[in-house]
Scaffold this motif. Sequence first.
Motif, short mmCIF file in Angstrom:
data_model
loop_
_atom_site.label_atom_id
_atom_site.label_comp_id
_atom_site.label_asym_id
_atom_site.label_seq_id
_atom_site.Cartn_x
_atom_site.Cartn_y
_atom_site.Cartn_z
N GLU A 165 1.57 2.69 -10.14
CA GLU A 165 2.25 3.25 -8.97
C GLU A 165 1.39 2.98 -7.74
O GLU A 165 0.16 3.08 -7.83
CB GLU A 165 2.43 4.76 -9.12
CG GLU A 165 3.39 5.13 -10.21
CD GLU A 165 3.67 6.63 -10.25
OE1 GLU A 165 3.13 7.38 -9.41
OE2 GLU A 165 4.43 7.04 -11.12
N PRO A 166 1.99 2.70 -6.58
CA PRO A 166 3.42 2.45 -6.47
C PRO A 166 3.76 1.04 -6.96
O PRO A 166 2.88 0.20 -7.05
CB PRO A 166 3.66 2.56 -4.95
CG PRO A 166 2.34 2.23 -4.32
CD PRO A 166 1.29 2.67 -5.29
N GLY A 167 5.03 0.82 -7.31
CA GLY A 167 5.49 -0.53 -7.59
C GLY A 167 5.72 -0.87 -9.04
O GLY A 167 5.75 -2.05 -9.39
N GLY A 168 5.91 0.12 -9.92
CA GLY A 168 6.09 -0.16 -11.34
C GLY A 168 7.49 -0.60 -11.74
O GLY A 168 7.73 -0.90 -12.91
N THR A 169 8.43 -0.64 -10.78
CA THR A 169 9.79 -1.09 -11.07
C THR A 169 10.18 -2.12 -10.01
O THR A 169 9.47 -2.29 -9.02
CB THR A 169 10.79 0.09 -10.96
OG1 THR A 169 10.75 0.59 -9.62
CG2 THR A 169 10.47 1.21 -11.93
N ALA A 170 11.34 -2.75 -10.19
CA ALA A 170 11.77 -3.78 -9.23
C ALA A 170 11.98 -3.15 -7.84
O ALA A 170 11.45 -3.63 -6.84
CB ALA A 170 13.04 -4.45 -9.72
N LEU A 171 12.73 -2.05 -7.80
CA LEU A 171 12.95 -1.39 -6.51
C LEU A 171 11.63 -0.79 -5.99
O LEU A 171 11.35 -0.83 -4.80
CB LEU A 171 14.03 -0.31 -6.66
CG LEU A 171 14.48 0.43 -5.41
CD1 LEU A 171 14.87 -0.52 -4.30
CD2 LEU A 171 15.68 1.33 -5.75
N GLY A 172 10.85 -0.28 -6.93
CA GLY A 172 9.54 0.29 -6.57
C GLY A 172 8.63 -0.75 -5.93
O GLY A 172 7.82 -0.42 -5.06
N ALA A 173 8.74 -2.01 -6.36
CA ALA A 173 7.92 -3.06 -5.76
C ALA A 173 8.28 -3.23 -4.29
O ALA A 173 7.42 -3.52 -3.45
CB ALA A 173 8.11 -4.37 -6.52
N GLU A 174 9.56 -3.02 -3.97
CA GLU A 174 9.98 -3.10 -2.57
C GLU A 174 9.44 -1.90 -1.78
O GLU A 174 9.00 -2.03 -0.65
CB GLU A 174 11.50 -3.19 -2.46
CG GLU A 174 12.04 -4.47 -3.08
CD GLU A 174 13.54 -4.63 -2.88
OE1 GLU A 174 14.04 -4.26 -1.81
OE2 GLU A 174 14.20 -5.11 -3.82
N VAL A 175 9.47 -0.73 -2.42
CA VAL A 175 8.91 0.46 -1.77
C VAL A 175 7.41 0.25 -1.53
O VAL A 175 6.88 0.56 -0.47
CB VAL A 175 9.15 1.73 -2.63
CG1 VAL A 175 8.48 2.95 -2.01
CG2 VAL A 175 10.64 1.98 -2.84
N ARG A 176 6.75 -0.31 -2.53
CA ARG A 176 5.31 -0.58 -2.41
C ARG A 176 5.02 -1.51 -1.22
O ARG A 176 4.11 -1.27 -0.45
CB ARG A 176 4.81 -1.22 -3.70
CG ARG A 176 3.35 -1.59 -3.65
CD ARG A 176 2.94 -2.42 -4.87
NE ARG A 176 1.58 -2.85 -4.72
CZ ARG A 176 0.53 -2.14 -5.07
NH1 ARG A 176 0.69 -0.98 -5.65
NH2 ARG A 176 -0.68 -2.58 -4.88
#
Length: 206
Positions: free
Chosen positions: A35-46
């Motif tokens: 974290e952050p960024g452990g999912t595809a959408l999360g990578a965008e949040v990251r």
Amino acid sequence: MNRGRFIVLEGPDRVGKSTQVERLAEVLDAVATREPGGTALGAEVRALLLDHRSDGLDPRAEALLMAADRSLHVAEVVRPALAAGRHVVSDRYLFSSVAYQGAGRGLGEDRVRDLSLWAVGDLVPDLVVLLDAGDDPLTARRPGDGDRLERAGGDFFARVGASYRRQAAADPARWVVVDARADVEVVHRAVLAAVVDRLRITVERS
Ligand code: TYD
């Protein structure tokens, strides 16, 4: 099928967490995530969070984006893996938000913890390993270096470090503190020993 164990590595920036997560996950045959960024959408949040262009991001918005990333991460990666009997090793979890947003940004540790607990449906890890580098100048941050969060400056990181130590001291059954100043291999052995000892996980090779 037995549920897997959820292990989190925490600590300030540049303490060597990602290497230790990789090594530990390999030995345990666990899912390594972050974290952050452990999912595809999360990578965008990251990318949004760490991007230099996000300078001036309101601390509450930052905390909410971290919590949103965490919510996705738990729903899409952590819970399914645990349910499938896999162990999960995460590079950071809600304790990072408590330390960085709660203490570092001054939003309040309890409120930020509650926000994250809500976001993850109260999923708490079986073990948290704090990689502590003390106040070693080698890992102390220099303002101007690194990404947006890393450039936050001196006092900020002192508050983050103090928060981590407070969190570990408040829940000694769940936390273990490992001195991260030693050689990578020595730190790995200490982390693995703590995991095996606390969680009674069987390890085939180390
Ligand atoms: P990253 O490059 O992953 O740093 P590190 O390798 O040190 O983990 O960047 C993550 C940054 O985001 C790091 O500065 C810590 C910060 N962060 C928060 O402020 N709150 C959080 O909840 C999380 C998960 C990370």
